[in-house]
Each structure stands twice: as C-alpha cells, then as structure tokens.
Write a protein that holds these residues in place. Structure first.
Motif, short mmCIF file in Angstrom:
data_model
loop_
_atom_site.label_atom_id
_atom_site.label_comp_id
_atom_site.label_asym_id
_atom_site.label_seq_id
_atom_site.Cartn_x
_atom_site.Cartn_y
_atom_site.Cartn_z
N UNK A 53 1.24 -1.02 0.53
CA UNK A 53 0.06 -0.34 -0.02
C UNK A 53 0.97 1.40 -0.01
N UNK A 54 0.33 2.12 -1.22
CA UNK A 54 1.09 3.89 -0.82
C UNK A 54 0.92 4.30 0.07
N UNK A 55 1.28 3.60 1.04
CA UNK A 55 1.04 4.48 2.76
C UNK A 55 1.94 4.19 3.87
N UNK A 70 -6.19 -0.91 0.22
CA UNK A 70 -5.93 0.23 -0.08
C UNK A 70 -6.54 1.04 -0.24
N UNK A 71 -8.13 0.73 0.37
CA UNK A 71 -9.09 1.84 0.69
C UNK A 71 -8.45 2.58 2.00
N UNK A 72 -7.96 2.11 2.64
CA UNK A 72 -7.42 3.31 3.81
C UNK A 72 -7.25 4.11 3.67
N UNK A 104 9.29 5.43 2.83
CA UNK A 104 8.56 6.05 4.03
C UNK A 104 7.02 5.90 4.06
N UNK A 105 6.92 5.98 2.19
CA UNK A 105 5.33 6.03 1.97
C UNK A 105 5.37 4.81 1.65
#
Length: 130
Positions: free
Chosen positions: A10-12, A128-130, A91-92
């Motif tokens: 996930x890109x977070x 990914x919906x978060x 980091x992300x």
C-alpha cells in the motif's frame, strides 16, 4: 489451522496503516461485498456477519505500533486470532500480510478453510481503501 493472505503493498506509511487499523470502525471498509452486518461494540470490539455465515465478534488483543495488530475471537467456542503484520518498505510504502490462526477439529477446519482463506484475501486486497 494457519492461513496467510498474499502480501499486499500500500502506498501509505506503516504508521498511517497502523493508525487506521487501530480504529476498528475502519475494518468496515475492508469487508467483502457480501457483508450483512457490521457493528462497533466498543473501542476494543466489533461484530460482523457475512451472508450465510454466523456473526463473529473480534476484540483487540495485541498492538505493536507500526508493526503488528492482533484481533481475536471474543467467543471461546471458535478460538482464533487474526494478525496483521506491517512492514515499512519506504516512508510511504508498506507491505501488509494477514495471518489467521485457529484451533479447530479436522471436520471444522475442512469446512471453513476455503471461506476463511477468501475472507482474509479480501481484507488484504482492500487495504488500499484505508
């Protein structure tokens, strides 16, 4: 019985994902489309039901900031844990894998293995919906 979801990226940040998963109301966003019930019992417990399956209550059991979240069945009739393992790749960018661990007799294991596998795969795929 031990099952693992595929690893998803996930890109977070791991911190962001951990914070979102720490707030149990966010699990509703991860649920499959066939959800029939989702209810927050209190800050440490939620109950959900999927069409054609019994309702399940999950409670917070263990939290290791930005690394691991463990939810367990509130009932001792079907003892199991659902663990979310978070690995910060950048980091992300975070890798997430869900693990299901339960103590069931062989007949019960045979009956629930498919639905539980599909369930944790769906939860992981919806991160990914978060």
């Amino acid at each position: 019985m031990n099952l693992e979801s595929p690893k998803v990226t996930v890109q977070k940040s791991a911190h962001y994902i951990f914070q979102k998963l720490s707030d149990l109301k966010n699990f509703e966003k991860l649920m499959p489309e066939n959800i029939a019930k989702f209810e927050i019992v209190d800050e440490n417990c939620f109950e959900f039901g999927l069409k054609g399956m019994p309702e399940i209550k999950l409670v917070k059991k263990e939290y290791i900031p930005n690394t691991k979240i463990v939810l367990g069945a509130a009932s001792s009739k079907l003892p199991f844990n659902l663990t979310g393992n978070l690995v910060a790749l950048e980091d992300e960018k975070t890798e997430i894998q869900l693990e299901f661990e339960g103590e069931f007799n062989p007949m019960m294991s045979m009956m629930i293995k498919g639905p539980i596998s599909k369930f944790i795969e769906t939860l992981a795929a919806n991160m990914h919906k978060l």
